[in-house]
Write an enzyme that holds these catalytic residues in place. Structure first.
Site, short mmCIF file in Angstrom:
data_model
loop_
_atom_site.label_atom_id
_atom_site.label_comp_id
_atom_site.label_asym_id
_atom_site.label_seq_id
_atom_site.Cartn_x
_atom_site.Cartn_y
_atom_site.Cartn_z
CB SER A 685 -78.81 73.50 4.70
OG SER A 685 -77.46 73.50 5.08
CG ASP A 758 -77.26 67.50 9.91
OD1 ASP A 758 -76.24 67.38 9.20
OD2 ASP A 758 -78.07 68.44 9.78
CG HIS A 792 -77.35 68.50 5.90
ND1 HIS A 792 -77.69 69.32 6.96
CD2 HIS A 792 -77.25 69.33 4.83
CE1 HIS A 792 -77.77 70.57 6.56
NE2 HIS A 792 -77.51 70.61 5.27
#
Length: 837
Positions: A685, A758, A792
């Site tokens: 991330s 995601d 994610h």
């Protein structure tokens, strides 16, 4: 103009993306074993109540990672939600597979009988009198309600209805412990609307009158009338009061019910109903919502407010919706509703002495709400106690300020208890102890002399994390620590964390204890084994005996490092070394893993975090797993981005990033364990964003691994992470920080991994796809791996194994054994970068 030239070159030079089918792969056994290890159970303690002590431990057995077949089940992505149309619940749910009860302190564990076959359990709740436990079971076609009797450890299904879990927990106990408020699927709902493939016309959005609506890049939003119909169908539920024999009393009519909560005395239900017009710009929690109070027999008592669509909430941690928000019951009163209303229209840029006001309305709700609290920052919430005591908390992100005030509900007078920066972890006083009151609601557990026990499960200090328990006097505002982890003697090398206060008067607390080689287990600690004025003898009673999750990794070496970067900011990281490593073997190839954090103070950024005495959690998720492959690991290396005073942290993001990484490597070299010519970097991330920037702006690393990142900040133009300026306010910052804009600088091999599904704000899969194309256009050594069905965070067993296989091959080819014609996992040879800055 540079960024426009790069984009033009990108459009001209990029060749078609190379695509090829590939089956899921498995990494070497030491890595694979970390994915397949059974998860350690979680626990829940019966809370201290006026009816019975907290004397039971509920052991929650967690499911292993799902398979890719389970993850690939049908899924609807609507209004910012992800739902399973077959079950009418959330998709990608993490279930429990079993429940066990254990009588404290040293009773036997008893598995609940009566559970369904192949249980998929969730929403576990103790009843207010703590004699029962409610939970849900998800089948292939619906969500069912179950109830367990604590005394007999037996469970059974309640009713024959199906619950609706699309919009949060579908069940909550009423204070009588004989009934529950549920959100059920209406019995006459009918068939789901067909997805319309042929549109009646274009989908149109319009903004008139110059009204601003600077929304972040939300995902899974509604896109068409067909989406609206699907959302309304699956989100609609009927609120009901259900008795333990399955009898149901409807409360109000069917609707898109966001929440349904009974009053503490069980006479009313607060219901929030979402309605049209739906938005294609913001998620469901910004949709119009009507807040009603119903009597427990289902009659409407009061409509408190009908809040409009909120598409223009300022994009800032300090931003808030205009109008009434955050409705809730006062826990220490029979039936009183409080809510918050912004006095600055929710806009942090508006100057205001008072930012929020809190109002209260009492049953039978015929009078007008009265103001009870005025907050100079954003109001965060109350912790209710009794008629004379409550705590209120306020926060303001821009200054990192946090206020905790003592409130007297008899006259609503306040006094400040704590006025601190929440960045300052050393000054964190901890969390106050709570108990259940006669309504079964959580309230402050006040001791004689107006004292309260405080638990700090982190206990940050200059010596590292040392959790503690203190007693705080609300009158004198003085605190005394009664116990702290790491005290002298045998406990000096044990990390112990307070979890729950079992009996404050007797000094009994539930803790977990661990060392680097001994996994956490639960204990009961007596803080006063010989009375409150007794000697410092230790009294511990073991409660659980969970096995070591990966005994084959015992002996892995760990050290907490402390060092400084060039500007004097003090940094920390955790160094892992293979169990059989000896310094005379020489420096090792190294893998650094980090996640940057913004600070407004160098002092706060310099504070020590972590403890060398914590258990070696060698998870498959981060870098620590690769200690099994012979690497030195610099884990959780602190990368503070500091902007003091009026300075913005990101104005010098790249310089601080590189300086922090260099300091970590230099410290490893000084210790003789890091080979500076063979260092890799990785992150997930915002850590992936960091990784790409480090490779673009330094020559510290041989290669990098970036997972699920955002690389083009013009795609998040109204702010990202903690950056509050828009692209148009700070274009030079956005462009300099965007690895996509600097793709021509990339010289080191970069592995990009991203979940195809995601849904994290800002990290669309297109971020990795376009960045890969840009890197390829400039001839960089790069590889893009898109994981099917993954969001994610990756969850499927096959995905995690393949992720580790990709990472291991990349590190082996480009960090551990860098050669001119290195390849990753036998793939196409590529030119190798490397070397120091």
């Amino acid at each position: 103009m540079k960024q426009f030239l790069i984009i033009a070159c990108f459009l001209v030079l990029t060749a078609p993306v190379s695509l090829f089918a590939q089956s899921y792969q498995t990494p070497p056994k030491p890595l694979a074993d970390l994915v397949t290890v059974p998860p350690t159970p979680a626990v829940s303690v019966s809370g201290k109540s006026e009816r019975r002590p907290g004397d039971y431990l509920l052991i929650l057995e967690r499911a292993a990672n799902p398979t890719i077949a389970e993850l690939s089940q049908p899924e609807l992505r609507l209004a910012g939600l992800r739902m399973n149309p077959a079950t009418n619940g959330p998709s990608r749910a993490q279930f429990l597979t079993g429940l066990k009860l254990k009588k404290l302190p040293d009773g036997l564990e008893t598995a609940l009988s009566g559970l369904p076959a192949s249980p998929q359990l969730g929403n576990v709740q103790w009843s207010p009198d703590e004699t029962k436990i409610a939970f849900t079971h998800t089948t292939n076609s619906q969500i069912e309600l179950y109830m367990a009797d604590v005394a007999t450890a037996t469970a059974r299904r309640v009713g024959t209805f199906a619950l609706n879990g699309v919009l949060g927990a579908p069940v909550q106990w009423v204070s009588d412990s004989k009934s529950l408020i549920v959100k059920a699927i209406p019995v006459n709902r009918g068939q789901a609307p067909e997805v319309t493939r042929v549109p009646a016309g274009p989908t149109t959005q319009e903004n008139v009158g110059g009204k601003r609506g600077q929304a972040p890049t939300y995902q899974d939003l509604l896109k068409s009338p067909s989406d609206e119909a699907q959302f309304a169908y699956y989100a609609t539920s009927q609120v009901m009061r259900v008795t333990l024999d399955g009898q149901a009393q409807p409360i109000g009519g069917p609707g898109v019910i966001g929440g349904a909560s009974p009053s503490p005395d069980g006479r009313y239900v607060l219901v929030q109903t979402i309605h049209t017009p739906f938005s294609y710009l913001v998620p469901v929690y910004r949709f119009p919502t009507r807040t009603d109070i119903f009597s427990i027999d289902g009659q409407l008592a009061k409509t408190l407010v009908d809040s409009p669509l909120q598409e223009s909430v300022p994009y800032s941690p300090d931003g808030a919706p205009s109008g009434p928000r955050e409705f809730g019951w006062r826990n220490d009163a029979p039936a009183s509703v409080y809510y918050v209303e912004a006095q600055d229209n929710g806009d942090p840029k508006v100057k205001a002495v008072i930012r929020d006001k809190v109002f209260l309305i009492d049953a039978p709700f015929t009078g007008q709400p009265k103001e009870i609290y005025a907050a100079q920052y954003r109001f965060e919430g109350f912790q209710w106690g009794n008629d004379n005591t409550a705590l209120a908390q306020e926060r303001w992100w821009q200054s990192r300020k946090e206020l905790t005030k003592l409130v007297n509900p008899a006259n609503w007078q306040t006094s400040v208890l704590f006025d601190r920066s929440y960045e300052d972890r050393y000054s964190n006083p901890g969390d106050p102890d709570t108990r259940r009151n006669a309504y079964g609601r959580s309230v402050l557990n006040l001791l004689p002399n107006n004292e309260i026990m405080m638990l700090n499960a982190q206990g940050a200090s200059p010596q590292g994390d040392r959790p503690f328990v203190s007693v705080f006097n609300l009158n004198t505002k003085q605190s005394r620590i009664v116990w702290r982890s790491g005290e002298a003697g045998a406990d000096a090398t044990v990390f112990e964390r307070p979890i729950n206060v079992l009996d404050a008067a007797k000094g009994l607390i539930l803790t977990t204890r661990e060392t680097p080689d001994v996994n956490p287990n639960y204990f009961i600690r007596n803080l006063y084994p010989k009375g409150k004025k007794g000697a410092a003898a230790v009294a511990l009673t073991p409660v659980t005996n969970f096995p070591h999750p990966y005994p084959q990794l015992k002996g892995v070496q760990k050290q907490q490092l402390r060092y400084k970067r060039a500007d004097g900011v003090e940094l920390t990281s955790t160094l892992y070394l293979p169990a059989d490593y000896k310094k005379e073997n020489g420096p090792l190839p190294t893998f650094l893993w980090a996640y940057p954090a913004e600070f407004k103070s160098k002092d706060a950024a310099s504070q020590v975090s972590g403890s060398p005495y914590q258990f070696n959690r060698i998870s498959y998720w981060g870098a620590a797993a690769f200690v099994t492959m012979g690497y030195a690991i610099l884990d959780n290396a602190s990368i503070p981005i500091v902007g003091e005073g009026d300075k913005e942290p990101n104005d010098t993001y790249v310089d601080q990033l590189v300086s922090s990484a260099k300091a970590a490597i230099d410290e490893g070299v000084r210790l003789g364990v890091v080979d500076s010519t063979r260092v890799g970097v990785g992150g997930h991330s915002y850590g992936a964003f960091m990784t790409a920037n480090l490779l673009s702006n330094s020559r510290l690393f041989r290669a990098g691994i970036a997972r699920s990142g955002a690389y083009n900040r013009t795609l998040t133009p109204f702010g990202f992470q903690n950056e509050q300026r828009s692209y148009w306010q700070a274009p030079e910052v956005y462009n300099k920080m965007s690895p996509f804009m600097n793709a021509d600088k990339m010289k080191s091999p970069l592995l990009l991994v991203h979940g195809e599904a995601d849904n994290n704000t800002g990290t669309y899969p297109i971020q990795s796809e376009r960045y890969y194309n840009a890197l390829k256009g400039f001839g960089a050594t790069t590889r893009l791996v898109m994981l099917p069905y993954e969001s994610h965070g990756y969850t499927a067993k096959e995905s995690l194994l393949h992720m580790l296989w990709e990472m291991n091959g990349w590190l082996d080819a480009y960090v551990k054994n860098p050669k001119p014609n290195s390849t990753a996992n036998g793939q196409k040879p590529a030119k190798v970068g490397g070397g120091e800055k």
